[in-house]
Write a protein that holds these residues in place. Structure first.
Motif, PDB file in Angstrom:
ATOM      1  N   THR A 107     -13.307 -43.676  79.689  1.00  0.00           N
ATOM      2  CA  THR A 107     -13.824 -44.161  78.327  1.00  0.00           C
ATOM      3  C   THR A 107     -13.856 -42.625  77.502  1.00  0.00           C
ATOM      4  O   THR A 107     -14.308 -41.540  78.145  1.00  0.00           O
ATOM      5  CB  THR A 107     -15.401 -44.395  78.392  1.00  0.00           C
ATOM      6  N   ILE A 108     -13.314 -42.731  76.437  1.00  0.00           N
ATOM      7  CA  ILE A 108     -13.084 -41.246  75.653  1.00  0.00           C
ATOM      8  C   ILE A 108     -13.848 -41.510  74.379  1.00  0.00           C
ATOM      9  O   ILE A 108     -13.509 -42.486  73.538  1.00  0.00           O
ATOM     10  CB  ILE A 108     -11.615 -41.338  75.389  1.00  0.00           C
ATOM     11  N   ARG A 109     -14.733 -40.500  74.066  1.00  0.00           N
ATOM     12  CA  ARG A 109     -15.520 -40.383  72.891  1.00  0.00           C
ATOM     13  C   ARG A 109     -14.711 -39.538  71.951  1.00  0.00           C
ATOM     14  O   ARG A 109     -14.532 -38.531  72.037  1.00  0.00           O
ATOM     15  CB  ARG A 109     -16.861 -39.919  73.127  1.00  0.00           C
ATOM     16  N   LEU A 110     -14.267 -40.305  70.729  1.00  0.00           N
ATOM     17  CA  LEU A 110     -13.201 -39.603  69.831  1.00  0.00           C
ATOM     18  C   LEU A 110     -13.690 -38.590  69.197  1.00  0.00           C
ATOM     19  O   LEU A 110     -13.135 -37.515  68.522  1.00  0.00           O
ATOM     20  CB  LEU A 110     -12.600 -40.812  68.809  1.00  0.00           C
ATOM     21  N   ASN A 111     -15.193 -38.624  68.712  1.00  0.00           N
ATOM     22  CA  ASN A 111     -15.745 -37.643  67.901  1.00  0.00           C
ATOM     23  C   ASN A 111     -15.822 -36.277  68.676  1.00  0.00           C
ATOM     24  O   ASN A 111     -15.992 -35.238  68.162  1.00  0.00           O
ATOM     25  CB  ASN A 111     -17.165 -38.058  67.592  1.00  0.00           C
ATOM     26  N   GLN A 112     -15.738 -36.327  70.012  1.00  0.00           N
ATOM     27  CA  GLN A 112     -15.816 -35.252  70.986  1.00  0.00           C
ATOM     28  C   GLN A 112     -14.180 -34.997  71.085  1.00  0.00           C
ATOM     29  O   GLN A 112     -13.832 -33.517  71.221  1.00  0.00           O
ATOM     30  CB  GLN A 112     -16.469 -35.411  72.119  1.00  0.00           C
ATOM     31  N   TYR A 113     -13.420 -35.833  71.530  1.00  0.00           N
ATOM     32  CA  TYR A 113     -12.149 -35.681  72.043  1.00  0.00           C
ATOM     33  C   TYR A 113     -11.075 -35.099  70.817  1.00  0.00           C
ATOM     34  O   TYR A 113     -10.420 -34.099  71.235  1.00  0.00           O
ATOM     35  CB  TYR A 113     -11.665 -37.056  72.367  1.00  0.00           C
ATOM     36  N   LEU A 114     -11.130 -35.733  69.691  1.00  0.00           N
ATOM     37  CA  LEU A 114     -10.349 -35.088  68.561  1.00  0.00           C
ATOM     38  C   LEU A 114     -10.318 -33.702  68.177  1.00  0.00           C
ATOM     39  O   LEU A 114      -9.431 -32.798  67.938  1.00  0.00           O
ATOM     40  CB  LEU A 114     -10.459 -36.136  67.489  1.00  0.00           C
ATOM     41  N   PRO A 115     -11.908 -33.323  67.981  1.00  0.00           N
ATOM     42  CA  PRO A 115     -12.003 -31.778  67.595  1.00  0.00           C
ATOM     43  C   PRO A 115     -11.409 -30.849  68.782  1.00  0.00           C
ATOM     44  O   PRO A 115     -10.747 -29.914  68.391  1.00  0.00           O
ATOM     45  CB  PRO A 115     -13.424 -31.697  67.453  1.00  0.00           C
ATOM     46  N   GLU A 116     -11.633 -31.226  69.987  1.00  0.00           N
ATOM     47  CA  GLU A 116     -11.048 -30.290  71.019  1.00  0.00           C
ATOM     48  C   GLU A 116      -9.697 -30.689  71.125  1.00  0.00           C
ATOM     49  O   GLU A 116      -8.861 -29.453  71.233  1.00  0.00           O
ATOM     50  CB  GLU A 116     -11.825 -31.009  72.423  1.00  0.00           C
ATOM     51  N   PHE A 117      -9.145 -31.613  70.654  1.00  0.00           N
ATOM     52  CA  PHE A 117      -7.504 -31.850  70.754  1.00  0.00           C
ATOM     53  C   PHE A 117      -6.954 -31.013  69.818  1.00  0.00           C
ATOM     54  O   PHE A 117      -5.829 -30.007  69.856  1.00  0.00           O
ATOM     55  CB  PHE A 117      -7.305 -33.167  70.560  1.00  0.00           C
ATOM     56  N   ILE A 161     -13.686 -39.606  61.497  1.00  0.00           N
ATOM     57  CA  ILE A 161     -14.116 -40.585  62.847  1.00  0.00           C
ATOM     58  C   ILE A 161     -15.541 -41.251  62.689  1.00  0.00           C
ATOM     59  O   ILE A 161     -16.348 -40.789  62.286  1.00  0.00           O
ATOM     60  CB  ILE A 161     -14.253 -39.593  63.815  1.00  0.00           C
ATOM     61  N   GLU A 162     -15.484 -42.541  62.799  1.00  0.00           N
ATOM     62  CA  GLU A 162     -16.643 -43.352  62.853  1.00  0.00           C
ATOM     63  C   GLU A 162     -17.518 -42.767  63.908  1.00  0.00           C
ATOM     64  O   GLU A 162     -16.977 -42.456  64.816  1.00  0.00           O
ATOM     65  CB  GLU A 162     -16.327 -44.735  63.016  1.00  0.00           C
ATOM     66  N   ASN A 163     -19.037 -42.917  63.542  1.00  0.00           N
ATOM     67  CA  ASN A 163     -19.637 -42.466  64.741  1.00  0.00           C
ATOM     68  C   ASN A 163     -19.790 -43.316  65.880  1.00  0.00           C
ATOM     69  O   ASN A 163     -19.699 -44.475  66.011  1.00  0.00           O
ATOM     70  CB  ASN A 163     -21.107 -42.625  64.029  1.00  0.00           C
ATOM     71  N   ASN A 164     -19.987 -42.596  67.047  1.00  0.00           N
ATOM     72  CA  ASN A 164     -20.019 -43.120  68.294  1.00  0.00           C
ATOM     73  C   ASN A 164     -18.606 -44.242  68.584  1.00  0.00           C
ATOM     74  O   ASN A 164     -18.838 -45.270  69.358  1.00  0.00           O
ATOM     75  CB  ASN A 164     -21.349 -43.920  68.306  1.00  0.00           C
ATOM     76  N   LEU A 165     -17.508 -43.800  67.929  1.00  0.00           N
ATOM     77  CA  LEU A 165     -16.514 -44.747  68.340  1.00  0.00           C
ATOM     78  C   LEU A 165     -15.823 -44.056  69.928  1.00  0.00           C
ATOM     79  O   LEU A 165     -15.440 -43.089  70.064  1.00  0.00           O
ATOM     80  CB  LEU A 165     -15.495 -44.507  67.168  1.00  0.00           C
ATOM     81  N   CYS A 166     -15.686 -45.148  70.563  1.00  0.00           N
ATOM     82  CA  CYS A 166     -15.072 -44.915  72.130  1.00  0.00           C
ATOM     83  C   CYS A 166     -13.811 -45.824  72.215  1.00  0.00           C
ATOM     84  O   CYS A 166     -13.810 -46.939  71.827  1.00  0.00           O
ATOM     85  CB  CYS A 166     -16.131 -45.075  73.137  1.00  0.00           C
ATOM     86  N   ILE A 167     -12.934 -45.232  73.175  1.00  0.00           N
ATOM     87  CA  ILE A 167     -11.823 -46.163  73.416  1.00  0.00           C
ATOM     88  C   ILE A 167     -11.779 -45.986  74.613  1.00  0.00           C
ATOM     89  O   ILE A 167     -12.185 -45.000  75.591  1.00  0.00           O
ATOM     90  CB  ILE A 167     -10.517 -45.720  72.589  1.00  0.00           C
ATOM     91  N   ALA A 168     -11.010 -47.091  75.221  1.00  0.00           N
ATOM     92  CA  ALA A 168     -10.574 -47.113  76.854  1.00  0.00           C
ATOM     93  C   ALA A 168      -9.028 -46.595  76.999  1.00  0.00           C
ATOM     94  O   ALA A 168      -8.148 -47.629  76.247  1.00  0.00           O
ATOM     95  CB  ALA A 168     -10.724 -48.492  77.305  1.00  0.00           C
ATOM     96  N   PHE A 169      -8.873 -45.486  77.604  1.00  0.00           N
ATOM     97  CA  PHE A 169      -7.444 -45.080  77.502  1.00  0.00           C
ATOM     98  C   PHE A 169      -7.025 -44.168  78.724  1.00  0.00           C
ATOM     99  O   PHE A 169      -8.053 -43.225  79.108  1.00  0.00           O
ATOM    100  CB  PHE A 169      -6.984 -44.215  76.100  1.00  0.00           C
TER     101      PHE A 169
END
Length: 277
Positions: free
Chosen positions: A187-197, A216-224
């Protein structure tokens, strides 16, 4: 036996010497049509009967190909003689034969998959073999750079070093091809992952972080798989940067969701692909 024969992906037809159809499974009827009104292979499938007669005469023992009148698929037909067979009433069927039908395209696809798997193993082995001398060259260039004072010599060493890094990246990409079937989804939280990326790719590729703008929409998570996501996104963002105007906010990264899916989009302010292409 009946259940097995009906469920296999091959077409099966059992005939007597005179062409009378003793048994036919559903897959054969799917390709050749219903056999309820014709009980002889000569009437039921004339193009197949022609090959069958030639095989009976011993004129041609090769695999034959016919076109399915129902689906248009190319079918591979093989013939085999039955020794002392009996029918459902245990009555002898003199000199009967089995006709096997298979989807030629599916067979070719399976063969292609085997070739690709072998090619994948070969490229992985070659990549490993390349990596060893590449490491030696890299180490030697580092030692050489420490001994050089001339700007021209240092520039030449830098060219060598840059191309070593380029080759090393190619080797890593080749090795990654063989690892893509080992997916570890998280589970990846995009609002945390994308700025770090963005911070990581900016530091590694010497990009100005201000070029990027995230929505990024708030609290958006993906399975990847995180490694796969980084590799895919890294390639897309590098491509966007290459073709962008490299101004503040030139690269927009959007992440949103609808009723069924999460979406992750990268857009640059470059000229784009010409309409003619």
């Amino acid at each position: 036996h009946e259940l097995v024969i009906q469920s296999i992906p091959n077409g099966i037809i059992i005939t007597q010497t005179n062409g009378e159809i003793v048994h036919i499974n559903q897959q054969a009827e799917y390709w050749l049509g219903s056999s309820q009104e014709q009980n002889n292979i000569m009437d039921y499938a004339p193009n197949l009967a022609e090959k069958f007669i030639r095989w009976q005469k011993g004129e041609d023992e090769r695999t034959h190909f016919i076109t399915s009148p129902q689906t248009g698929k190319i079918l591979e037909a093989r013939f085999a003689a039955l020794q002392n067979p009996t029918d459902a009433l245990n009555m002898p069927l003199d000199n009967s034969a089995v006709i096997f039908l298979d989807d030629a395209e599916r067979r070719q696809t399976q063969a292609q998959q085997i070739k690709l798997a072998a090619l994948g193993r070969l490229t992985a082995n070659i990549a490993h073999e390349i990596r060893n001398p590449l490491s030696a060259i890299s180490h030697a260039s580092d030692l050489l750079a420490e001994e050089l004072d001339s700007p021209i010599s240092r520039r030449l060493v830098k060219i060598v070093r840059d191309n070593i890094d380029r080759l090393d990246k190619i080797v890593k990409d080749v090795l990654e091809l063989n690892r893509r079937d080992h997916v570890k989804t998280k589970t990846i939280r995009l609002n945390q992952y994308l700025p770090e990326f963005i911070q990581s790719i900016s530091a590694a590729e010497k990009f100005d972080p201000l070029v990027f703008s995230c929505h990024i929409e708030n609290n958006l998570c993906i399975a990847f798989d995180p490694n796969h996501l980084q590799q895919v996104l890294w390639n897309i963002v590098c491509n966007a940067h290459r073709h962008s105007q490299k101004k503040t906010g030139s690269i927009q990264i959007h992440a949103w969701k609808n009723a069924k899916y999460c979406h992750l989009g990268v857009q640059d302010d470059g000229e784009g692909v010409p309409e003619a292409q």
